[in-house]
Design a protein around this motif. Structure first.
Motif, PDB file in Angstrom:
ATOM      1  N   PRO A 103       0.797  -1.226   0.000  1.00 27.97           N
ATOM      2  CA  PRO A 103       0.000   0.000   0.000  1.00 27.97           C
ATOM      3  C   PRO A 103       0.830   1.276   0.000  1.00 27.97           C
ATOM      4  O   PRO A 103       0.423   2.291  -0.532  1.00 27.97           O
ATOM      5  CB  PRO A 103      -0.822  -0.106   1.290  1.00 27.97           C
ATOM      6  CG  PRO A 103      -0.149  -1.133   2.123  1.00 27.97           C
ATOM      7  CD  PRO A 103       0.536  -2.054   1.172  1.00 27.97           C
ATOM      8  N   LEU A 107       0.897   4.856  -2.599  1.00 29.87           N
ATOM      9  CA  LEU A 107       0.714   6.152  -1.961  1.00 29.87           C
ATOM     10  C   LEU A 107       1.893   7.077  -2.223  1.00 29.87           C
ATOM     11  O   LEU A 107       1.711   8.262  -2.439  1.00 29.87           O
ATOM     12  CB  LEU A 107       0.574   5.969  -0.447  1.00 29.87           C
ATOM     13  CG  LEU A 107      -0.794   5.536   0.001  1.00 29.87           C
ATOM     14  CD1 LEU A 107      -0.730   5.076   1.432  1.00 29.87           C
ATOM     15  CD2 LEU A 107      -1.776   6.675  -0.142  1.00 29.87           C
ATOM     16  N   LYS A 160       7.797  -3.871   9.295  1.00 27.11           N
ATOM     17  CA  LYS A 160       6.753  -4.260   8.336  1.00 27.11           C
ATOM     18  C   LYS A 160       6.205  -3.048   7.590  1.00 27.11           C
ATOM     19  O   LYS A 160       5.939  -3.111   6.392  1.00 27.11           O
ATOM     20  CB  LYS A 160       5.633  -5.008   9.052  1.00 27.11           C
ATOM     21  CG  LYS A 160       6.098  -6.390   9.487  1.00 27.11           C
ATOM     22  CD  LYS A 160       4.966  -7.290   9.813  1.00 27.11           C
ATOM     23  CE  LYS A 160       5.499  -8.685  10.097  1.00 27.11           C
ATOM     24  NZ  LYS A 160       4.440  -9.635  10.379  1.00 27.11           N
ATOM     25  N   PHE A 163       9.303  -2.201   5.122  1.00 28.09           N
ATOM     26  CA  PHE A 163       9.776  -3.101   4.074  1.00 28.09           C
ATOM     27  C   PHE A 163       8.682  -3.951   3.445  1.00 28.09           C
ATOM     28  O   PHE A 163       8.783  -4.326   2.293  1.00 28.09           O
ATOM     29  CB  PHE A 163      10.880  -4.009   4.628  1.00 28.09           C
ATOM     30  CG  PHE A 163      12.074  -3.234   5.068  1.00 28.09           C
ATOM     31  CD1 PHE A 163      12.903  -2.651   4.127  1.00 28.09           C
ATOM     32  CD2 PHE A 163      12.352  -3.047   6.399  1.00 28.09           C
ATOM     33  CE1 PHE A 163      13.997  -1.899   4.525  1.00 28.09           C
ATOM     34  CE2 PHE A 163      13.442  -2.314   6.803  1.00 28.09           C
ATOM     35  CZ  PHE A 163      14.264  -1.732   5.869  1.00 28.09           C
ATOM     36  N   LEU A 164       7.660  -4.272   4.211  1.00 26.63           N
ATOM     37  CA  LEU A 164       6.593  -5.084   3.643  1.00 26.63           C
ATOM     38  C   LEU A 164       5.533  -4.184   3.002  1.00 26.63           C
ATOM     39  O   LEU A 164       5.151  -4.367   1.852  1.00 26.63           O
ATOM     40  CB  LEU A 164       5.972  -5.957   4.736  1.00 26.63           C
ATOM     41  CG  LEU A 164       5.054  -7.063   4.235  1.00 26.63           C
ATOM     42  CD1 LEU A 164       5.858  -8.108   3.474  1.00 26.63           C
ATOM     43  CD2 LEU A 164       4.344  -7.734   5.409  1.00 26.63           C
ATOM     44  N   ASP A 165       5.073  -3.188   3.762  1.00 26.85           N
ATOM     45  CA  ASP A 165       4.048  -2.286   3.227  1.00 26.85           C
ATOM     46  C   ASP A 165       4.662  -1.188   2.358  1.00 26.85           C
ATOM     47  O   ASP A 165       3.963  -0.546   1.582  1.00 26.85           O
ATOM     48  CB  ASP A 165       3.273  -1.638   4.383  1.00 26.85           C
ATOM     49  CG  ASP A 165       2.618  -2.665   5.294  1.00 26.85           C
ATOM     50  OD1 ASP A 165       2.422  -3.806   4.837  1.00 26.85           O
ATOM     51  OD2 ASP A 165       2.323  -2.338   6.459  1.00 26.85           O
ATOM     52  N   GLU A 166       5.937  -0.937   2.554  1.00 32.02           N
ATOM     53  CA  GLU A 166       6.691   0.026   1.747  1.00 32.02           C
ATOM     54  C   GLU A 166       6.176   1.458   1.858  1.00 32.02           C
ATOM     55  O   GLU A 166       6.048   2.166   0.867  1.00 32.02           O
ATOM     56  CB  GLU A 166       6.759  -0.431   0.285  1.00 32.02           C
ATOM     57  CG  GLU A 166       7.496  -1.753   0.149  1.00 32.02           C
ATOM     58  CD  GLU A 166       7.670  -2.181  -1.294  1.00 32.02           C
ATOM     59  OE1 GLU A 166       7.289  -1.427  -2.197  1.00 32.02           O
ATOM     60  OE2 GLU A 166       8.181  -3.276  -1.509  1.00 32.02           O
ATOM     61  N   TYR A 167       5.852   1.858   3.071  1.00 35.34           N
ATOM     62  CA  TYR A 167       5.520   3.266   3.284  1.00 35.34           C
ATOM     63  C   TYR A 167       6.812   4.064   3.373  1.00 35.34           C
ATOM     64  O   TYR A 167       7.837   3.540   3.825  1.00 35.34           O
ATOM     65  CB  TYR A 167       4.717   3.451   4.576  1.00 35.34           C
ATOM     66  CG  TYR A 167       3.296   2.944   4.481  1.00 35.34           C
ATOM     67  CD1 TYR A 167       2.368   3.603   3.677  1.00 35.34           C
ATOM     68  CD2 TYR A 167       2.901   1.812   5.168  1.00 35.34           C
ATOM     69  CE1 TYR A 167       1.068   3.129   3.573  1.00 35.34           C
ATOM     70  CE2 TYR A 167       1.603   1.331   5.072  1.00 35.34           C
ATOM     71  CZ  TYR A 167       0.701   2.000   4.273  1.00 35.34           C
ATOM     72  OH  TYR A 167      -0.571   1.536   4.157  1.00 35.34           O
ATOM     73  N   THR A 171       5.690   9.053   6.056  1.00 32.06           N
ATOM     74  CA  THR A 171       4.372   8.441   6.279  1.00 32.06           C
ATOM     75  C   THR A 171       4.411   7.533   7.511  1.00 32.06           C
ATOM     76  O   THR A 171       3.484   7.540   8.325  1.00 32.06           O
ATOM     77  CB  THR A 171       3.927   7.637   5.034  1.00 32.06           C
ATOM     78  OG1 THR A 171       4.004   8.490   3.908  1.00 32.06           O
ATOM     79  CG2 THR A 171       2.516   7.112   5.190  1.00 32.06           C
TER      80      THR A 171
END
Lengths: 207, 223
Positions: A103, A107, A160, A163-167, A171
């Motif tokens: 997500p 964004l 997370k 690296f996982l959600d890549e915010y 943010t």
């Protein structure tokens, strides 16, 4: 004759949660722009937006306005309504298979002020060949899951998000309610802890 | 075996709370290029980052967070009641994490869109006048100036002296008014008339401010 409705958020919500339709309408009018903004982040289609708006309002009215009665003034009503609307929009997107696996990535395209991240120096794709094939992928994934489970909750959450959600850093800082610098430091420390856990429990991970 | 910590890099990372400046970033890059320890660390972090991107660790997620939990955390962060439980859940549940992130981002964007410029813009002369009459002493002197002007039918000099006192404020008001008195008496009557007329408008603001202060005090006492 229209009755005078309270300006105070708490009184207005309590009145709306009772059987006062005027108060409910006033509440929806007060927060209609917020709802419209959240919905506009989900879909561009005018009909879908109208449907979503109606569904969110219907959700507030379910079970004799239980969602309104569940609100506690310990958090602003805008945040509560935002959570309800975001959750509904999430379900709506999930039903249509529109949820992005990352997500934060979609964004960041909308965010004009993504700062160059210091951490990019640490985590950018590297051309350096690392001896990662000593263990096969599934084995590595399992080791990493185990190591992540040993991290403190704070560290696991920030890794997370990053690296996982890549915010992006700013943010993440917003989500956690901390400064950008603090977020950067926490990511650094969390990576260090994860590296130590893996080094101690599985010496072959980095070799 | 875990790598020893590079003290220089730790200091870099713990400095500059708002992110590194371009000069600092360049210094960090230069340091990494020359530090064998940091290069090894970098390689490990890159490897971890790559693995993390494709690994969604699963734990005991339990019941999802309620909307009130999300509202609490989005508004208060780690200060939220029960923050430990919320963070613990978020660290495992991508669904709630996504919903929290969307809520926070939407609220921030909404706040940014709906920011209304303050009416007390510090650059406007009106705002400066309001600030000038922010103390009761100044307001009292300004009102006294207006009363003298009206009741004495043209005692401009005294009115001006009182207004000068109002401009100073505090205990120095009276002393200033007395000190200014001989000088304003020497000013040409027409000039005094023009100045007094314009300053009367200022006195009006003082009157309004004092009324507001008295009203606020009265309502506070009632409570």
């Amino acid at each position: 004759m229209s009755r005078h409705l309270p300006e105070d958020e708490r009184e207005l919500v309590e009145l709306a949660a009772s059987c006062n339709d005027d108060a409910f309408s006033a509440l929806m009018t007060r927060f209609q722009r917020l709802m419209a903004h959240i919905i506009s982040r989900t879909t561009n289609d005018p009909e879908d937006r109208q449907d979503l708006r109606s569904e969110i309002i219907a959700r507030l009215l379910t079970n004799r306005k239980k969602p309104l009665r569940d609100w506690r003034p310990t958090a602003p009503f805008a945040a509560y309504l935002g959570a309800i609307a975001s959750r509904h929009c999430y379900s709506w997107s999930a039903q249509r298979g529109l949820i992005d696996a990352h997500p934060g990535r979609c964004l960041s395209a909308n965010t004009s002020t993504v700062e160059p991240e210091l951490l990019d120096h640490f985590t950018a794709e590297s051309s350096v060949d690392t001896p990662v094939d000593a263990l096969d992928r599934s084995e590595r994934a399992e080791l990493l899951r185990t190591a992540i489970s040993q991290l403190p909750d704070d560290d696991r959450l920030i890794l997370k998000l990053s690296f996982l959600d890549e915010y992006s850093g700013p943010t993440i800082a917003d989500i956690l309610g901390i400064s950008h610098g603090a977020a950067r430091q926490r990511i650094f420390r969390a990576l260090r802890r994860l590296e130590r856990i893996l080094s101690e429990t599985e010496p072959g991970y980095f070799e | 075996m875990a790598l020893p910590e590079c003290q220089a890099m730790t200091r870099f990372m713990e400095s500059a709370d708002d992110g590194p400046s371009s000069a600092q970033a360049a210094a960090i890059q230069a340091h990494v290029q020359n530090c064998e320890l940091c290069q090894q660390q970098l390689q490990r972090f890159q490897l971890l980052a790559r693995d993390l991107e494709s690994t969604n660790g699963r734990g005991a997620v339990g019941a999802h967070l309620t909307e009130m939990d999300l509202a609490h955390y989005s508004a208060l962060g780690a200060r939220a009641a029960d923050a430990h439980r919320i963070i613990s859940h978020l660290s495992w549940c991508s669904e709630c994490r996504h919903q929290l992130a969307q809520t926070v981002i939407a609220l921030r964007e909404y706040e940014a869109l709906t920011v209304v410029p303050s009416q007390d813009d510090p650059d406007t002369w009106g705002a400066q006048l309001k600030r000038a009459f922010s103390t009761p002493a100044r307001s009292v002197m300004a009102i006294a100036a207006a009363l003298v002007f009206l009741l004495e039918c043209g005692s401009f000099a005294l009115a001006l002296a009182l207004l000068a006192g109002a401009a100073i404020g505090g205990v120095e008001s009276v002393r200033t008014a007395v000190g200014v008195w001989p000088f304003v008496r020497a000013i040409d009557p027409f000039l005094r008339l023009a100045i007094a007329a314009s300053l009367l408008a200022v006195a009006g603001i003082g009157l309004r401010k004092l009324a507001a202060l008295l009203f606020a005090r009265a309502t506070h006492d009632e409570r």
